[in-house]
Design an enzyme around this catalytic site. Sequence first.
Site, PDB file in Angstrom:
ATOM      1  N   SER A 190       0.850  -1.180   0.000  1.00 28.37           N
ATOM      2  CA  SER A 190       0.000   0.000   0.000  1.00 28.37           C
ATOM      3  C   SER A 190       0.887   1.231   0.000  1.00 28.37           C
ATOM      4  CB  SER A 190      -0.903   0.016   1.241  1.00 28.37           C
ATOM      5  OG  SER A 190      -1.547   1.260   1.390  1.00 28.37           O
TER       6      SER A 190
ATOM      7  N   TYR B 204      -2.296  -0.802  10.485  1.00 31.14           N
ATOM      8  CA  TYR B 204      -2.298  -1.236   9.090  1.00 31.14           C
ATOM      9  C   TYR B 204      -1.052  -0.754   8.355  1.00 31.14           C
ATOM     10  CZ  TYR B 204      -3.609  -1.406   4.160  1.00 31.14           C
ATOM     11  OH  TYR B 204      -3.618  -1.628   2.800  1.00 31.14           O
TER      12      TYR B 204
END
Length: 288
Positions: A130, A143
Amino acid sequence: MTRTALITGCSSGIGRATARAFLDAGWRVHATARDPDEVPDAAAATVSKLDVTDDGDVDRVVDRTLEEAGRIDCLVNNAGYGQFGPLEDVPTEAVRDQFDVNVFGPHRLARAVLPHMRERGTGTVVNVGSVDDRLPLAGIGAYAGSKFALAGMSAALRQEVAGHGVDVVVVEPGLVATDFYDRALADLPSTDRSAAYDDVYRVLDRIGVFADDVPGVADPAAVASVIVEAATADAPDPRYQAGPLGTPGVLAAELLPRAWRDRAVRAGVALAASGPVRRAAQWADDWR
């Protein structure tokens, strides 16, 4: 001989689109998910149940793929989820679960697949990361930390296997139109919320409004095409950005001084929590 891709997290979103993209490219696809019934028949040649936190599941699926296809040319570590919330409020057990899926899962799969790739002298491991691994933001620390760890491990692994004909690639999507955000918001701490982070919670509660059908949000198929590109390249890049927000996010992370970024994030949180951005989000939600 037809090349084979083993893909995790294929029940929806990026994983499902990636399975279809590899099939369209003429590959044999072994798609996996915790609930194989959620993987459409058209998305794979073979479907298996796989919990990436279970060593036995990992070994069984890799062995089955090799037995049926005789080879694994690309491993796509896509399975993952987002644990959102201010880090002080997120229980340590929840952070551990986040890393078990997003970091240790890809590690388990890579350890199971690499001996085969190394023996054949060819193969590609694609880890879906990401842009948050380079631009961590308030409210998504667990995350972002897991994706940061995955990117670091991928960089080291790439150096370790380079002499054996194996490539390791990280694909970094920005915002993608999937149900990822619905699950992440559902898993927000519901009790013991620290009042000190009210602004962060307000922003997180609205993030789903901006996760679909707005400029800059990528379609899962666009991310899938980047993954296939990385898997088929003779000399793939170490990292690929996917989606309109991928490259700008990386540029912001790498060009702006950290102190500037932190001040910008704090200002953005305050604005989104109480200013016109929040009102726009409410309007968009009401419109729906």
